[in-house]
Motif scaffolding. Structure first.
Motif, PDB file in Angstrom:
ATOM      1  N   HIS A   2     -12.978   4.705  20.943  1.00 48.75           N
ATOM      2  CA  HIS A   2     -14.780   5.213  22.322  1.00 48.75           C
ATOM      3  C   HIS A   2     -15.533   4.325  21.954  1.00 48.75           C
ATOM      4  CE1 HIS A   2     -16.950   6.542  24.786  1.00 48.75           C
ATOM      5  NE2 HIS A   2     -16.949   7.840  24.177  1.00 48.75           N
ATOM      6  N   LEU A   3     -16.419   4.216  23.027  1.00 44.75           N
ATOM      7  CA  LEU A   3     -17.568   3.443  22.895  1.00 44.75           C
ATOM      8  C   LEU A   3     -18.701   3.915  23.319  1.00 44.75           C
ATOM      9  CD1 LEU A   3     -18.854   0.195  21.082  1.00 44.75           C
ATOM     10  CD2 LEU A   3     -18.596  -0.421  23.555  1.00 44.75           C
ATOM     11  N   PRO A   4     -19.507   4.862  22.948  1.00 48.49           N
ATOM     12  CA  PRO A   4     -20.470   5.765  23.324  1.00 48.49           C
ATOM     13  C   PRO A   4     -21.496   4.778  24.578  1.00 48.49           C
ATOM     14  CG  PRO A   4     -19.730   5.766  20.996  1.00 48.49           C
ATOM     15  CD  PRO A   4     -19.628   4.460  21.037  1.00 48.49           C
ATOM     16  N   LYS A   5     -22.130   5.034  24.762  1.00 49.27           N
ATOM     17  CA  LYS A   5     -22.958   4.469  25.995  1.00 49.27           C
ATOM     18  C   LYS A   5     -24.076   4.113  24.973  1.00 49.27           C
ATOM     19  CE  LYS A   5     -25.938   7.488  27.823  1.00 49.27           C
ATOM     20  NZ  LYS A   5     -26.517   8.288  29.097  1.00 49.27           N
ATOM     21  N   VAL A   6     -24.561   4.533  24.265  1.00 53.65           N
ATOM     22  CA  VAL A   6     -26.048   3.344  23.701  1.00 53.65           C
ATOM     23  C   VAL A   6     -25.418   2.238  23.142  1.00 53.65           C
ATOM     24  CG1 VAL A   6     -28.025   4.157  22.604  1.00 53.65           C
ATOM     25  CG2 VAL A   6     -27.473   5.892  23.796  1.00 53.65           C
ATOM     26  N   THR A   7     -24.389   2.416  21.891  1.00 49.74           N
ATOM     27  CA  THR A   7     -23.501   1.644  21.549  1.00 49.74           C
ATOM     28  C   THR A   7     -23.473   0.454  22.755  1.00 49.74           C
ATOM     29  OG1 THR A   7     -23.089   2.701  19.507  1.00 49.74           O
ATOM     30  CG2 THR A   7     -22.292   1.284  19.864  1.00 49.74           C
ATOM     31  N   ARG A   8     -22.849   0.836  22.904  1.00 50.10           N
ATOM     32  CA  ARG A   8     -22.131   0.026  24.398  1.00 50.10           C
ATOM     33  C   ARG A   8     -23.451  -1.252  25.495  1.00 50.10           C
ATOM     34  NH1 ARG A   8     -19.637   3.131  27.371  1.00 50.10           N
ATOM     35  NH2 ARG A   8     -20.838   3.882  29.257  1.00 50.10           N
ATOM     36  N   ASN A   9     -24.586   0.213  25.548  1.00 56.50           N
ATOM     37  CA  ASN A   9     -25.043  -0.535  26.422  1.00 56.50           C
ATOM     38  C   ASN A   9     -26.475  -1.380  24.855  1.00 56.50           C
ATOM     39  OD1 ASN A   9     -24.690   0.780  28.483  1.00 56.50           O
ATOM     40  ND2 ASN A   9     -26.543   2.721  28.392  1.00 56.50           N
ATOM     41  N   PHE A  64     -33.624  -7.807  19.303  1.00 57.70           N
ATOM     42  CA  PHE A  64     -32.931  -8.107  20.258  1.00 57.70           C
ATOM     43  C   PHE A  64     -32.088  -9.564  20.548  1.00 57.70           C
ATOM     44  CE2 PHE A  64     -34.279  -4.135  21.249  1.00 57.70           C
ATOM     45  CZ  PHE A  64     -33.268  -3.198  21.657  1.00 57.70           C
ATOM     46  N   MET A  65     -32.898 -10.314  19.896  1.00 55.17           N
ATOM     47  CA  MET A  65     -32.658 -11.783  20.177  1.00 55.17           C
ATOM     48  C   MET A  65     -32.515 -12.078  18.726  1.00 55.17           C
ATOM     49  SD  MET A  65     -36.717 -12.978  21.754  1.00 55.17           S
ATOM     50  CE  MET A  65     -36.174 -14.435  21.869  1.00 55.17           C
ATOM     51  N   HIS A  66     -31.108 -13.393  19.122  1.00 55.21           N
ATOM     52  CA  HIS A  66     -30.479 -13.629  17.694  1.00 55.21           C
ATOM     53  C   HIS A  66     -30.407 -15.833  17.813  1.00 55.21           C
ATOM     54  CE1 HIS A  66     -28.763  -9.915  18.053  1.00 55.21           C
ATOM     55  NE2 HIS A  66     -28.780  -9.494  16.707  1.00 55.21           N
ATOM     56  N   ASP A  67     -30.448 -15.597  16.890  1.00 56.83           N
ATOM     57  CA  ASP A  67     -30.237 -17.952  16.623  1.00 56.83           C
ATOM     58  C   ASP A  67     -29.872 -17.860  18.193  1.00 56.83           C
ATOM     59  OD1 ASP A  67     -30.447 -19.927  15.821  1.00 56.83           O
ATOM     60  OD2 ASP A  67     -28.684 -19.526  14.126  1.00 56.83           O
ATOM     61  N   PRO A  68     -29.911 -18.728  19.254  1.00 52.77           N
ATOM     62  CA  PRO A  68     -29.406 -19.607  19.969  1.00 52.77           C
ATOM     63  C   PRO A  68     -28.536 -20.440  19.774  1.00 52.77           C
ATOM     64  CG  PRO A  68     -31.822 -20.352  19.784  1.00 52.77           C
ATOM     65  CD  PRO A  68     -31.392 -19.008  18.797  1.00 52.77           C
ATOM     66  N   TYR A  82     -21.323  -2.140  16.461  1.00 50.79           N
ATOM     67  CA  TYR A  82     -19.838  -1.510  17.035  1.00 50.79           C
ATOM     68  C   TYR A  82     -19.053  -0.792  15.949  1.00 50.79           C
ATOM     69  CZ  TYR A  82     -14.785  -0.868  17.794  1.00 50.79           C
ATOM     70  OH  TYR A  82     -13.776  -0.681  18.273  1.00 50.79           O
ATOM     71  N   GLN A  83     -18.845  -0.384  14.776  1.00 53.99           N
ATOM     72  CA  GLN A  83     -18.148   0.018  13.817  1.00 53.99           C
ATOM     73  C   GLN A  83     -19.453   0.716  13.174  1.00 53.99           C
ATOM     74  OE1 GLN A  83     -16.773  -2.669  10.395  1.00 53.99           O
ATOM     75  NE2 GLN A  83     -16.306  -1.385   9.276  1.00 53.99           N
ATOM     76  N   PHE A  84     -20.481   0.676  12.561  1.00 54.03           N
ATOM     77  CA  PHE A  84     -21.092   1.439  12.040  1.00 54.03           C
ATOM     78  C   PHE A  84     -21.383   2.766  13.705  1.00 54.03           C
ATOM     79  CE2 PHE A  84     -21.165  -1.619   9.285  1.00 54.03           C
ATOM     80  CZ  PHE A  84     -19.765  -0.777   8.245  1.00 54.03           C
ATOM     81  N   GLY A  85     -21.845   1.993  14.504  1.00 52.85           N
ATOM     82  CA  GLY A  85     -23.089   2.718  15.229  1.00 52.85           C
ATOM     83  C   GLY A  85     -22.570   3.523  17.431  1.00 52.85           C
ATOM     84  N   SER A  86     -20.971   3.434  16.760  1.00 53.41           N
ATOM     85  CA  SER A  86     -20.084   4.195  17.688  1.00 53.41           C
ATOM     86  C   SER A  86     -20.068   5.565  16.703  1.00 53.41           C
ATOM     87  CB  SER A  86     -19.104   3.380  17.885  1.00 53.41           C
ATOM     88  OG  SER A  86     -19.015   2.283  18.650  1.00 53.41           O
ATOM     89  N   ARG A  87     -19.823   5.788  15.697  1.00 55.39           N
ATOM     90  CA  ARG A  87     -19.890   6.659  15.074  1.00 55.39           C
ATOM     91  C   ARG A  87     -20.682   7.398  14.712  1.00 55.39           C
ATOM     92  NH1 ARG A  87     -15.992   7.893  10.965  1.00 55.39           N
ATOM     93  NH2 ARG A  87     -16.210  11.035  10.078  1.00 55.39           N
ATOM     94  N   LEU A  88     -22.607   7.244  14.162  1.00 57.42           N
ATOM     95  CA  LEU A  88     -23.509   7.728  14.040  1.00 57.42           C
ATOM     96  C   LEU A  88     -23.224   8.304  15.991  1.00 57.42           C
ATOM     97  CD1 LEU A  88     -24.947   5.222  12.126  1.00 57.42           C
ATOM     98  CD2 LEU A  88     -24.440   7.658  11.600  1.00 57.42           C
ATOM     99  N   ALA A  94     -27.167  10.535  22.026  1.00 61.78           N
ATOM    100  CA  ALA A  94     -27.427   9.669  22.171  1.00 61.78           C
ATOM    101  C   ALA A  94     -29.216   9.018  22.068  1.00 61.78           C
ATOM    102  CB  ALA A  94     -27.344   8.949  23.705  1.00 61.78           C
ATOM    103  N   ARG A  95     -30.186  10.274  22.351  1.00 60.48           N
ATOM    104  CA  ARG A  95     -31.381  10.437  21.837  1.00 60.48           C
ATOM    105  C   ARG A  95     -31.705  10.041  20.830  1.00 60.48           C
ATOM    106  NH1 ARG A  95     -35.891  14.458  24.889  1.00 60.48           N
ATOM    107  NH2 ARG A  95     -34.307  14.289  26.732  1.00 60.48           N
ATOM    108  N   ARG A  96     -31.041  10.494  19.860  1.00 62.52           N
ATOM    109  CA  ARG A  96     -31.269  10.178  18.817  1.00 62.52           C
ATOM    110  C   ARG A  96     -31.059   9.389  18.224  1.00 62.52           C
ATOM    111  NH1 ARG A  96     -32.143  16.149  20.183  1.00 62.52           N
ATOM    112  NH2 ARG A  96     -34.064  16.527  18.928  1.00 62.52           N
ATOM    113  N   TYR A  97     -29.618   8.497  18.174  1.00 64.92           N
ATOM    114  CA  TYR A  97     -29.152   8.095  17.687  1.00 64.92           C
ATOM    115  C   TYR A  97     -30.043   6.506  18.280  1.00 64.92           C
ATOM    116  CZ  TYR A  97     -26.044   3.660  17.687  1.00 64.92           C
ATOM    117  OH  TYR A  97     -24.789   2.339  17.370  1.00 64.92           O
ATOM    118  N   LEU A  98     -30.399   6.413  18.960  1.00 62.08           N
ATOM    119  CA  LEU A  98     -31.398   5.510  20.090  1.00 62.08           C
ATOM    120  C   LEU A  98     -32.621   5.852  18.965  1.00 62.08           C
ATOM    121  CD1 LEU A  98     -31.522   3.151  21.939  1.00 62.08           C
ATOM    122  CD2 LEU A  98     -32.767   4.764  23.251  1.00 62.08           C
ATOM    123  N   THR A  99     -32.987   6.724  18.970  1.00 58.62           N
ATOM    124  CA  THR A  99     -34.529   7.022  18.307  1.00 58.62           C
ATOM    125  C   THR A  99     -34.262   5.536  16.560  1.00 58.62           C
ATOM    126  OG1 THR A  99     -34.844   8.098  19.504  1.00 58.62           O
ATOM    127  CG2 THR A  99     -35.957   7.985  17.127  1.00 58.62           C
TER     128      THR A  99
END
Length: 218
Positions: A2-9, A64-68, A82-88, A94-99
């Motif tokens: 499952h892909l949680p909201k903050v990770t997906r965004n 939020f920028m990467h090598d273009p 995706y791999q680590f953020g979703s579980r955390l 959501a709030r503390r994960y984004l923080t």
């Protein structure tokens, strides 16, 4: 998974910013992380020189920028998010994960600024979510140290704690020796450092004293 909201965004944001970089190019340069002082980057339409330097908002926007010029930078950061953020996010909410992620991005930027001030010959723009990703990796290793994870390249299974040690040691070694130039190794280490400090703050561990509410002891 499952892909949680903050990770997906977050994945959507870095993908859309990457597309914007393809079309807007130099117009997004003010959002990269620039060193203190002024660096000449060209001339404007009026023939006057154009320079860039550090601005406070860059401590977040650069992440939020990467090598273009290639897809690898974005791809590997996206896979790790995706791999680590979703579980955390599922554990922390959501709030503390984004923080946590944003603190790691900003902390990585602070360390990179300090390194560029110390070694001015390395000064230049920095982009990428890698500082935040390394913070997530560190958190994953602290919360799930014995969980088996698989490296993508090469495909070697190991415990999450071992993965953190390997990546941290490689970043330190390459940063000190100047190996793999063009990669902000000390930003990676800065993301780990600030992530470690924030988790210890939440847990009330030294150098902090009072435990904060939340599942930080998992």
């Amino acid at each position: 998974m499952h892909l949680p909201k903050v990770t997906r965004n977050l994945l959507w944001i870095i993908a859309l910013v990457y597309l914007a970089q393809q079309f807007l190019g130099d117009a997004l340069m003010p959002f990269m992380l620039w060193p203190f002082g002024e660096i000449m980057v060209g001339t404007g339409s009026d023939g006057l020189p154009v320079s860039m330097g550090f601005q406070p908002w860059q401590l977040l926007t650069y992440g939020f920028m990467h090598d273009p010029t290639g897809f690898g930078h974005l791809f590997f950061n996206g896979i790790a998010l995706y791999q680590f953020g979703s579980r955390l996010e599922e554990v922390w909410g959501a709030r503390r994960y984004l923080t946590f992620f944003l603190v790691c991005v900003a902390g990585a930027g602070i360390c990179q600024l300090a390194f560029m001030a110390w070694m001015p010959e390395t000064a230049g723009p920095t982009i990428g979510a890698s500082g935040g990703i390394y913070g997530l990796l560190l958190a994953y290793g602290m919360l799930f140290p014995r969980e088996r994870v698989m490296l993508l390249i090469p495909p070697i299974p190991m415990s999450a704690r071992t993965l953190v040690i390997v990546f941290g040691a490689l970043s330190l070694l390459m940063g000190v020796t100047g190996t793999a130039g063009g990669i902000a190794h000390f930003a990676h280490l800065g993301g780990m450092l600030f992530g470690w400090l924030l988790i210890r703050y939440w847990r009330g561990q030294a150098p902090f004293t009072r435990k904060r509410k939340g599942p930080w002891g998992v």
